[in-house]
Design a protein around this motif. Structure first.
Motif, PDB file in Angstrom:
ATOM      1  N   GLY A 127     -13.953  36.725 -24.416  1.00 45.13           N
ATOM      2  CA  GLY A 127     -13.756  35.408 -24.063  1.00 45.13           C
ATOM      3  C   GLY A 127     -12.885  34.654 -25.033  1.00 45.13           C
ATOM      4  O   GLY A 127     -12.545  33.603 -24.929  1.00 45.13           O
ATOM      5  N   GLY A 128     -12.132  35.512 -25.834  1.00 46.54           N
ATOM      6  CA  GLY A 128     -11.224  34.871 -26.781  1.00 46.54           C
ATOM      7  C   GLY A 128      -9.787  35.022 -26.193  1.00 46.54           C
ATOM      8  O   GLY A 128      -9.508  35.051 -25.141  1.00 46.54           O
ATOM      9  N   THR A 129      -8.747  34.580 -26.890  1.00 47.84           N
ATOM     10  CA  THR A 129      -7.374  34.298 -26.753  1.00 47.84           C
ATOM     11  C   THR A 129      -6.539  35.489 -27.132  1.00 47.84           C
ATOM     12  O   THR A 129      -7.197  36.497 -27.939  1.00 47.84           O
ATOM     13  N   ARG A 130      -5.329  35.685 -26.682  1.00 53.58           N
ATOM     14  CA  ARG A 130      -4.488  36.837 -27.083  1.00 53.58           C
ATOM     15  C   ARG A 130      -4.192  36.540 -28.447  1.00 53.58           C
ATOM     16  O   ARG A 130      -3.732  37.185 -29.203  1.00 53.58           O
ATOM     17  N   ALA A 180     -15.869  49.794 -24.908  1.00 58.16           N
ATOM     18  CA  ALA A 180     -15.890  50.720 -23.976  1.00 58.16           C
ATOM     19  C   ALA A 180     -15.148  50.300 -22.517  1.00 58.16           C
ATOM     20  O   ALA A 180     -14.324  50.928 -21.976  1.00 58.16           O
ATOM     21  N   ARG A 181     -15.568  48.938 -22.564  1.00 51.42           N
ATOM     22  CA  ARG A 181     -14.951  48.414 -21.156  1.00 51.42           C
ATOM     23  C   ARG A 181     -13.534  48.024 -21.433  1.00 51.42           C
ATOM     24  O   ARG A 181     -12.501  48.192 -20.409  1.00 51.42           O
ATOM     25  N   ALA A 182     -12.975  47.788 -22.589  1.00 49.38           N
ATOM     26  CA  ALA A 182     -11.644  47.695 -23.013  1.00 49.38           C
ATOM     27  C   ALA A 182     -10.759  48.870 -22.992  1.00 49.38           C
ATOM     28  O   ALA A 182      -9.855  48.928 -22.212  1.00 49.38           O
ATOM     29  N   MET A 183     -11.370  49.817 -23.277  1.00 50.44           N
ATOM     30  CA  MET A 183     -10.823  51.264 -23.372  1.00 50.44           C
ATOM     31  C   MET A 183     -10.755  51.690 -21.738  1.00 50.44           C
ATOM     32  O   MET A 183      -9.546  52.186 -21.388  1.00 50.44           O
ATOM     33  N   GLU A 184     -11.608  51.318 -20.875  1.00 52.93           N
ATOM     34  CA  GLU A 184     -11.318  51.591 -19.707  1.00 52.93           C
ATOM     35  C   GLU A 184     -10.457  50.918 -18.721  1.00 52.93           C
ATOM     36  O   GLU A 184      -9.804  51.344 -17.839  1.00 52.93           O
ATOM     37  N   GLU A 198      -2.718  46.802 -27.186  1.00 54.35           N
ATOM     38  CA  GLU A 198      -3.090  46.462 -25.854  1.00 54.35           C
ATOM     39  C   GLU A 198      -4.738  46.651 -25.613  1.00 54.35           C
ATOM     40  O   GLU A 198      -5.432  45.820 -25.163  1.00 54.35           O
ATOM     41  N   LEU A 199      -5.207  47.609 -26.560  1.00 49.16           N
ATOM     42  CA  LEU A 199      -6.980  47.608 -26.402  1.00 49.16           C
ATOM     43  C   LEU A 199      -7.285  46.160 -27.045  1.00 49.16           C
ATOM     44  O   LEU A 199      -8.321  45.858 -26.550  1.00 49.16           O
ATOM     45  N   ARG A 200      -6.644  45.884 -28.327  1.00 51.42           N
ATOM     46  CA  ARG A 200      -6.939  44.692 -28.986  1.00 51.42           C
ATOM     47  C   ARG A 200      -6.953  43.445 -27.747  1.00 51.42           C
ATOM     48  O   ARG A 200      -7.887  42.547 -27.758  1.00 51.42           O
ATOM     49  N   ARG A 201      -6.128  43.448 -26.949  1.00 50.76           N
ATOM     50  CA  ARG A 201      -5.848  42.272 -26.072  1.00 50.76           C
ATOM     51  C   ARG A 201      -7.067  42.338 -24.970  1.00 50.76           C
ATOM     52  O   ARG A 201      -7.729  41.362 -24.722  1.00 50.76           O
ATOM     53  N   HIS A 202      -7.180  43.660 -24.410  1.00 50.00           N
ATOM     54  CA  HIS A 202      -8.260  43.641 -23.485  1.00 50.00           C
ATOM     55  C   HIS A 202      -9.750  43.246 -24.222  1.00 50.00           C
ATOM     56  O   HIS A 202     -10.450  42.499 -23.652  1.00 50.00           O
ATOM     57  N   TYR A 203      -9.831  43.712 -25.333  1.00 49.17           N
ATOM     58  CA  TYR A 203     -11.082  43.424 -26.194  1.00 49.17           C
ATOM     59  C   TYR A 203     -11.152  42.038 -26.370  1.00 49.17           C
ATOM     60  O   TYR A 203     -12.530  41.430 -25.912  1.00 49.17           O
ATOM     61  N   LEU A 204     -10.501  41.034 -26.548  1.00 49.61           N
ATOM     62  CA  LEU A 204     -10.379  39.764 -26.876  1.00 49.61           C
ATOM     63  C   LEU A 204     -10.680  39.199 -25.618  1.00 49.61           C
ATOM     64  O   LEU A 204     -11.486  38.009 -25.616  1.00 49.61           O
ATOM     65  N   GLU A 205      -9.880  39.590 -24.471  1.00 48.25           N
ATOM     66  CA  GLU A 205     -10.165  38.931 -23.218  1.00 48.25           C
ATOM     67  C   GLU A 205     -11.521  39.038 -22.646  1.00 48.25           C
ATOM     68  O   GLU A 205     -11.976  38.097 -22.121  1.00 48.25           O
ATOM     69  N   LEU A 206     -12.021  40.296 -22.995  1.00 50.91           N
ATOM     70  CA  LEU A 206     -13.605  40.431 -22.411  1.00 50.91           C
ATOM     71  C   LEU A 206     -14.517  39.632 -23.325  1.00 50.91           C
ATOM     72  O   LEU A 206     -15.529  39.291 -22.776  1.00 50.91           O
TER      73      LEU A 206
END
Length: 182
Positions: A179-182, A121-125, A169-177
């Motif tokens: 704590g992972g890498t791109r 949800a946070r990544a979607m936002e 882009e959603l995947r990238r945001h999700y991984l950032e949240l």
């Protein structure tokens, strides 16, 4: 049981009480669509109510050339655009669609489905509105690419590209949240 198109034809022909059937079938999905776009529960409730009022108001424009849900989501999109214009009169609508939302936490973060759903949800936002909208229509509202292409007035291939880029882009945001890498 009549399908949505048959019910809407009855509404169009003056049996406005039949709108209650469409409301019961679709109000939760529409509310969730608006909630995921706006991250604002009261606003989403208001937009949902306004959508069904507009369906009633514009019932004579219903032609039945596409699925009722496609026509309904077109009205929902227009309603959301009207709301954006009224709340941000100084910005062009294209700028609003491309601008990432502010990073403040919203109600979608308060999910009961655990950390994974919260991260999603946070990544979607974090997605710009245009990318969020195309994902909501394709993945959460289960519209076919052809229906989305009709709503967005573009080709099916363009919708496929938009969905692919939005998911990336959603995947990238999700991984950032996460704590992972791109």
């Amino acid at each position: 049981m009549p399908d949505d198109e048959q019910v809407m034809v009855q509404v169009k022909n003056g049996r406005v009480e039949m709108l209650a059937i469409l409301f019961e079938r679709h109000h939760v999905r529409i509310y969730n669509f608006f909630l995921r776009l706006t991250a604002n529960r009261p606003l989403s409730e208001d937009l949902t109510q306004e959508l069904f009022l507009r369906i009633l108001k514009y019932r004579l424009s219903y032609r039945g050339e596409s699925k009722f849900s496609t026509w309904m989501y077109q009205i929902a999109r227009n309603l959301h655009i009207d709301q954006l214009r009224s709340s941000h009169p100084d910005m062009a609508i294209d700028d609003l669609y491309e601008e990432p939302p502010c990073p403040q936490p919203g109600p979608a973060q308060k999910t009961e489905n655990g950390q994974e759903a919260d991260l999603l949800a946070r990544a979607m936002e974090r997605l710009p509105l245009r990318k969020r909208e195309v994902l909501l229509l394709s993945r959460f509202q289960n519209l076919k690419y052809g229906e989305i292409a009709g709503l967005l007035e573009c080709s099916v291939e363009n919708v496929k590209v938009q969905v692919h880029r939005s998911l990336k882009e959603l995947r990238r945001h999700y991984l950032e949240l996460q704590g992972g890498t791109r």
